[in-house]
Scaffold this motif. Sequence first.
Motif, mmCIF file in Angstrom:
data_model
loop_
_atom_site.group_PDB
_atom_site.id
_atom_site.type_symbol
_atom_site.label_atom_id
_atom_site.label_comp_id
_atom_site.label_asym_id
_atom_site.label_seq_id
_atom_site.Cartn_x
_atom_site.Cartn_y
_atom_site.Cartn_z
ATOM 1 N N UNK A 8 0.826 -1.217 0.000
ATOM 2 C CA UNK A 8 0.000 0.000 0.000
ATOM 3 C C UNK A 8 0.858 1.263 0.000
ATOM 4 N N UNK A 9 1.983 1.225 0.705
ATOM 5 C CA UNK A 9 2.895 2.380 0.714
ATOM 6 C C UNK A 9 3.432 2.637 -0.695
ATOM 7 N N UNK A 10 3.886 1.574 -1.352
ATOM 8 C CA UNK A 10 4.400 1.701 -2.724
ATOM 9 C C UNK A 10 3.293 2.170 -3.657
ATOM 10 N N UNK A 11 2.096 1.605 -3.481
ATOM 11 C CA UNK A 11 0.962 1.963 -4.330
ATOM 12 C C UNK A 11 0.624 3.447 -4.201
ATOM 13 N N UNK A 12 0.504 3.925 -2.956
ATOM 14 C CA UNK A 12 0.126 5.325 -2.733
ATOM 15 C C UNK A 12 1.226 6.288 -3.168
ATOM 16 N N UNK A 13 2.484 5.903 -2.957
ATOM 17 C CA UNK A 13 3.587 6.724 -3.463
ATOM 18 C C UNK A 13 3.559 6.776 -4.987
ATOM 19 N N UNK A 14 3.237 5.621 -5.589
ATOM 20 C CA UNK A 14 3.130 5.568 -7.045
ATOM 21 C C UNK A 14 2.052 6.504 -7.563
ATOM 22 N N UNK A 119 6.047 8.039 -15.259
ATOM 23 C CA UNK A 119 6.445 6.670 -15.582
ATOM 24 C C UNK A 119 6.897 5.914 -14.348
ATOM 25 N N UNK A 120 7.646 6.589 -13.482
ATOM 26 C CA UNK A 120 8.073 5.986 -12.216
ATOM 27 C C UNK A 120 6.846 5.660 -11.353
ATOM 28 N N UNK A 121 5.940 6.622 -11.262
ATOM 29 C CA UNK A 121 4.726 6.414 -10.479
ATOM 30 C C UNK A 121 3.897 5.255 -10.999
ATOM 31 N N UNK A 122 3.743 5.175 -12.316
ATOM 32 C CA UNK A 122 2.978 4.085 -12.910
ATOM 33 C C UNK A 122 3.601 2.731 -12.622
ATOM 34 N N UNK A 123 4.919 2.660 -12.748
ATOM 35 C CA UNK A 123 5.619 1.408 -12.453
ATOM 36 C C UNK A 123 5.454 0.992 -11.012
ATOM 37 N N UNK A 124 5.442 1.973 -10.111
ATOM 38 C CA UNK A 124 5.289 1.680 -8.681
ATOM 39 C C UNK A 124 3.900 1.150 -8.360
ATOM 40 N N UNK A 125 2.860 1.835 -8.836
ATOM 41 C CA UNK A 125 1.529 1.393 -8.422
ATOM 42 C C UNK A 125 1.123 0.073 -9.083
ATOM 43 N N UNK A 126 1.661 -0.213 -10.250
ATOM 44 C CA UNK A 126 1.383 -1.517 -10.866
ATOM 45 C C UNK A 126 2.148 -2.620 -10.143
ATOM 46 N N UNK A 184 7.084 4.436 -21.405
ATOM 47 C CA UNK A 184 7.032 2.971 -21.318
ATOM 48 C C UNK A 184 8.320 2.348 -20.773
ATOM 49 N N UNK A 185 9.517 2.736 -21.276
ATOM 50 C CA UNK A 185 10.746 2.157 -20.710
ATOM 51 C C UNK A 185 10.939 2.487 -19.226
ATOM 52 N N UNK A 186 10.610 3.737 -18.843
ATOM 53 C CA UNK A 186 10.731 4.134 -17.431
ATOM 54 C C UNK A 186 9.775 3.309 -16.585
ATOM 55 N N UNK A 187 8.548 3.170 -17.071
ATOM 56 C CA UNK A 187 7.527 2.357 -16.400
ATOM 57 C C UNK A 187 8.020 0.922 -16.211
ATOM 58 N N UNK A 188 8.572 0.338 -17.273
ATOM 59 C CA UNK A 188 9.015 -1.056 -17.239
ATOM 60 C C UNK A 188 10.143 -1.259 -16.236
ATOM 61 N N UNK A 189 11.145 -0.372 -16.261
ATOM 62 C CA UNK A 189 12.284 -0.501 -15.353
ATOM 63 C C UNK A 189 11.855 -0.325 -13.896
ATOM 64 N N UNK A 190 10.981 0.663 -13.661
ATOM 65 C CA UNK A 190 10.517 0.916 -12.296
ATOM 66 C C UNK A 190 9.695 -0.248 -11.771
ATOM 67 N N UNK A 191 8.822 -0.774 -12.612
ATOM 68 C CA UNK A 191 8.003 -1.912 -12.203
ATOM 69 C C UNK A 191 8.880 -3.106 -11.848
#
Length: 214
Positions: A8-14, A119-126, A184-191
Amino acid sequence: MQVKVIQYVIFLLGLTFFGLGNAIAVKVKHVGLHPWEVLNVALYQHFGLTIGTWGVICGLLLVSISYFTARKYIKIGTFLNALLIGPIMDFFLWLDFLPEPTHSWVDYLILFSAIVIAGIGGGMYVAAGLGAGPRDGFMLSISNKTKLSVSQSRILVESFVLIIGFILGGPVFIATFLYTFIQSPVFQRTMGLFNSLLEVFKNKNKQIREDVYL
């Protein structure tokens, strides 16, 4: 610390990073926005309310459609995503501390930073694993029903959204067509990074339980 709490912490930060990235992008919207934000800004310009409010309305509409077409993609995180990202973005815009447009090449740097942050946020919440966002869930449901690939469904849906936003006078420009290549690449790496981090916590938690049991 319990793994669920970490999720939940990662999700909300994302969500917070995603909302911040969107807010920064809106400040320099004349260089182009993501198709969904093009639509939200266009609706705001025509009908009032706030950009974030339109994001919530569109998100909940997509959740409603997905409920009848592929409800397996709807989880608690789907509703939180639909309800929170818009207000978070509006909050950052209301604080009025974000960089103002310069109408020069600097605006492209500002937008680039916005795309990276989102992109970082998206990767985190996913990575948190609490459910797909309403837009992602909707595209997955389209993919299921039409047998198109997820990428093809994304292109189809976002092209449709972009056309509507453009017709309504939303901010479509060069950067609109660059979003996917940068985000997309930022999202992928962060996820991947946060998936690995959660696995570490899960393994530690499992080891602690085994030690207690022994």
